[in-house]
Scaffold this active site. Structure first.
Site, short mmCIF file in Angstrom:
data_model
loop_
_atom_site.label_atom_id
_atom_site.label_comp_id
_atom_site.label_asym_id
_atom_site.label_seq_id
_atom_site.Cartn_x
_atom_site.Cartn_y
_atom_site.Cartn_z
N LYS A 1 2.94 6.81 8.57
CA LYS A 1 3.52 5.43 8.32
C LYS A 1 5.18 5.68 7.76
O LYS A 1 5.35 6.93 7.00
CB LYS A 1 2.83 4.52 7.54
CG LYS A 1 2.54 5.37 5.97
CD LYS A 1 3.51 5.06 4.97
CE LYS A 1 3.24 6.00 3.49
NZ LYS A 1 4.35 6.06 2.58
N ASP B 1 -2.23 4.03 -0.93
CA ASP B 1 -1.64 3.79 0.47
C ASP B 1 -2.96 3.43 1.55
O ASP B 1 -2.32 3.01 2.53
CB ASP B 1 -0.90 5.05 0.85
CG ASP B 1 0.62 5.28 0.72
OD1 ASP B 1 1.04 4.34 0.04
OD2 ASP B 1 1.17 6.42 0.44
O1 C5P Z 1 -3.16 5.98 -5.59
P1 C5P Z 1 -2.85 7.30 -5.55
O2 C5P Z 1 -3.91 8.32 -6.02
O3 C5P Z 1 -2.37 7.65 -4.01
O4 C5P Z 1 -1.48 7.76 -6.05
C1 C5P Z 1 -1.18 8.79 -6.60
C2 C5P Z 1 -0.40 8.66 -7.90
O5 C5P Z 1 1.04 8.01 -7.81
C3 C5P Z 1 -1.12 7.97 -9.03
O6 C5P Z 1 -2.00 8.86 -9.85
C4 C5P Z 1 0.20 7.44 -9.68
O7 C5P Z 1 0.72 8.43 -10.75
C5 C5P Z 1 1.11 7.33 -8.80
N1 C5P Z 1 1.49 5.84 -8.31
C6 C5P Z 1 1.81 4.78 -9.04
N2 C5P Z 1 1.94 3.50 -8.54
C7 C5P Z 1 1.46 3.13 -7.45
C8 C5P Z 1 0.86 4.17 -6.54
C9 C5P Z 1 0.69 5.42 -6.98
O8 C5P Z 1 2.12 5.01 -10.13
N3 C5P Z 1 1.44 1.93 -7.05
#
Ligand code: C5P
Length: 298
Positions: A14, A145
């Site tokens: 994406k 995501d």
């Molecule tokens: O949700 P995911 O594990 O993919 O996110 C990885 C990191 O990215 C999270 O631990 C966070 O630090 C950051 N993140 C964030 N806000 C979001 C998505 C991700 O701060 N909306």
């Protein structure tokens, strides 16, 4: 119930054509508003039903480092399969094979696309017939995501990433040609988010204007509207990304943007012919690149 023994899925990468950060939430995540669009670059996932065993194998294409993928049990595709089995009380197992073409840690979905593909694929393979919205919510348990990628098509993503809905495109849309390039480095999403500083204002009506350009397949307008609030943080932390972005501009892309939290960068191009020419120039400089197109409806 329609139960099959093997299915193959294209798990599309994406790009975020817009990505606004609206603030930091009490749980430490960032509140986002982003238009996410699948692109033709994809990993190919084969899911084979087994009586109980779970396994994952990977093959990687040119320029994709298997070392960065990490241990199997931590792999998002594997975790997605286990979550599906536990949540729906499935007795069967699955053999997962992924042919990887999406750069790892590249801000293009990558592991999240694979997890989304496994969720959708197992829904079919195991004959579960769960609705898309429920599967998207399941995906949110694994990563921010994933809901947008489970839903598929052109999606407006909000909240941490868990609030998703498809943008109404009012019929078939041609999409855009784009060149994706990667500086050969791996960005940690958490690090890029933690480097983000509030303060910059975003142009008004960004989502509406970008949605209009997508519906009209107006690549010049879309190029002028590209926006990613994480770009400054990524450029500051990784000057190689800023240099790559400058290179894409110099070779003639209409608009250039950091993809998600990086490290990949993409440039919208006038048409395939221009994209091919740009890819040849990047290739000559030893820069990993791929010519792709957005898949607004997939
Ligand atoms: O949700 P995911 O594990 O993919 O996110 C990885 C990191 O990215 C999270 O631990 C966070 O630090 C950051 N993140 C964030 N806000 C979001 C998505 C991700 O701060 N909306």
């Amino acid at each position: 119930m329609n139960v099959r023994d093997e299915i193959t899925i294209e798990a599309h990468a994406k790009v975020n054509l817009t990505l606004e950060i609206l603030g930091i939430r009490p749980d430490g995540y960032h509140d986002l508003r982003s238009i996410v669009m699948p692109v033709s670059l994809s990993d190919t996932i084969t899911l084979t039903r087994t009586p109980a065993v779970f396994s994952l194998t990977l093959t990687t294409d040119r320029g994709i480092s298997a070392v960065q993928i990490g241990p199997v049990e931590k792999n998002l595709a594997m975790r997605a399969a286990r979550l599906m089995k536990d949540r729906y009380g499935v007795r069967a197992g699955v053999r997962i094979h992924i042919r990887k073409r999406i750069p790892v840690g590249g801000g293009m979905g990558g592991g999240s696309s694979d997890a989304a593909g496994v969720i959708r694929g197992l829904n079919e393979l195991w004959g579960l017939r769960r609705p898309d919205e429920e599967l998207a919510a399941l995906g949110a348990e694994l990563g921010s995501d994933i809901p947008a990628l489970v839903l598929g098509g052109t999606v407006l993503m909000e909240g941490r990433g868990e609030r998703v809905h498809r943008l109404a495109l009012d019929g078939p849309v041609r999409g855009f040609d784009l060149v994706i390039a990667n500086p050969g480095i791996h960005c940690s999403t958490a690090e890029i988010f933690s480097r983000w500083k509030s303060g910059l204002t975003t142009p008004p009506k960004m989502v509406q204007n970008m949605a209009f350009s997508i519906r009209a397949s107006d690549v010049k307008r879309a190029a002028s509207l590209l926006h990613n609030d994480l770009e400054a943080a990524a450029f500051e932390g990784y000057p190689a990304i800023a240099r790559l972005s400058e290179t894409l501009r110099r070779v003639g892309c209409l608009g250039v943007l950091l993809s998600g939290s990086g490290a990949s960068v993409f440039g919208l191009v006038r048409d395939r012919a221009q994209g091919e020419e740009i890819c040849r120039r990047l290739e000559a400089d030893g820069i990993w690149n791929v010519l792709a197109h957005t898949c607004p409806m997939v």
